[in-house]
Design a protein around this motif. Sequence first.
Motif, PDB file in Angstrom:
ATOM      1  N   ASP A  37     -65.308  12.885 -89.537  1.00 33.28           N
ATOM      2  CA  ASP A  37     -66.073  11.874 -88.816  1.00 33.28           C
ATOM      3  C   ASP A  37     -65.367  11.476 -87.524  1.00 33.28           C
ATOM      4  N   LEU A  50     -66.225  14.000 -84.989  1.00 31.27           N
ATOM      5  CA  LEU A  50     -67.619  13.826 -84.576  1.00 31.27           C
ATOM      6  C   LEU A  50     -67.773  12.665 -83.606  1.00 31.27           C
ATOM      7  N   THR A  99     -75.407  12.155 -90.280  1.00 36.59           N
ATOM      8  CA  THR A  99     -74.608  13.187 -90.942  1.00 36.59           C
ATOM      9  C   THR A  99     -75.134  13.423 -92.356  1.00 36.59           C
ATOM     10  N   ARG A 106     -73.783  15.451 -95.650  1.00 34.66           N
ATOM     11  CA  ARG A 106     -72.723  16.203 -96.325  1.00 34.66           C
ATOM     12  C   ARG A 106     -73.008  16.162 -97.824  1.00 34.66           C
ATOM     13  N   ARG A 108     -77.397  17.028 -98.572  1.00 38.65           N
ATOM     14  CA  ARG A 108     -78.035  18.309 -98.266  1.00 38.65           C
ATOM     15  C   ARG A 108     -79.014  18.708 -99.370  1.00 38.65           C
ATOM     16  N   LEU A 147     -71.893  20.746 -93.270  1.00 40.85           N
ATOM     17  CA  LEU A 147     -72.279  19.559 -92.512  1.00 40.85           C
ATOM     18  C   LEU A 147     -73.547  19.858 -91.732  1.00 40.85           C
ATOM     19  N   LEU A 186     -76.066  17.887 -88.969  1.00 41.65           N
ATOM     20  CA  LEU A 186     -76.234  16.735 -88.087  1.00 41.65           C
ATOM     21  C   LEU A 186     -77.708  16.665 -87.717  1.00 41.65           C
ATOM     22  N   TRP A 197     -81.750  19.991 -86.959  1.00 40.06           N
ATOM     23  CA  TRP A 197     -80.418  19.814 -87.540  1.00 40.06           C
ATOM     24  C   TRP A 197     -79.448  20.800 -86.899  1.00 40.06           C
TER      25      TRP A 197
END
Length: 182
Positions: free
Chosen positions: A29, A32, A55, A57, A61, A86, A88, A154
């Motif tokens: 993080d 990011l 995010t 994770r 997902r 990951l 986004l 994404w």
Amino acid sequence: MTEPVERPVLAAVAGRRSWSKVTDVAPSDAELLEVLGAAGRVADHSALRPWRVITLRGDDRVKLGRALAKAEGDSKPSTKPLRAPLLLAVVVSVKKSKVPAWEQEAVAAGVAHMVSLLLDDAGWGVFWRTGGATRAKAVRKAHGLKKGEELLGWLYVGGKPGNARTGRRKTINAKAHLSSMP
């Protein structure tokens, strides 16, 4: 004799490629936040910052896989979100303004591309996925989107595989895309 000028940004952009297969490591993080801080410098009429990034994770997902299945009328959860450690989710958050919605979407797309470029330059593999499901009710709900927000897609992020071909994409014919005002 003039010394050649180093152009690291040009080199980073020219060397960028999509990584459809990545390893199971991902940026922290903290990494990011640094990338988003820089990416947020894209041209932004009225400095609205009409975007945010979510995010995904771990089990996030899996939740997305269920939402994608629902959106596509499948009974079995999609495994696509499991292709990277990951994801986004890039969201445009349209603000009430004189700046039209399309321009605000362009800013959010610019941020997404900048994030992709910065992560690639930092050594991460990135692939931008989109599709009709980005606007589906089940997918909107899974991401907690509010009124005036739309999902642009994404960024799948992970490590670059060591055995992957690192060849560059073909350079485009820039002349075919540049013209003067008629």
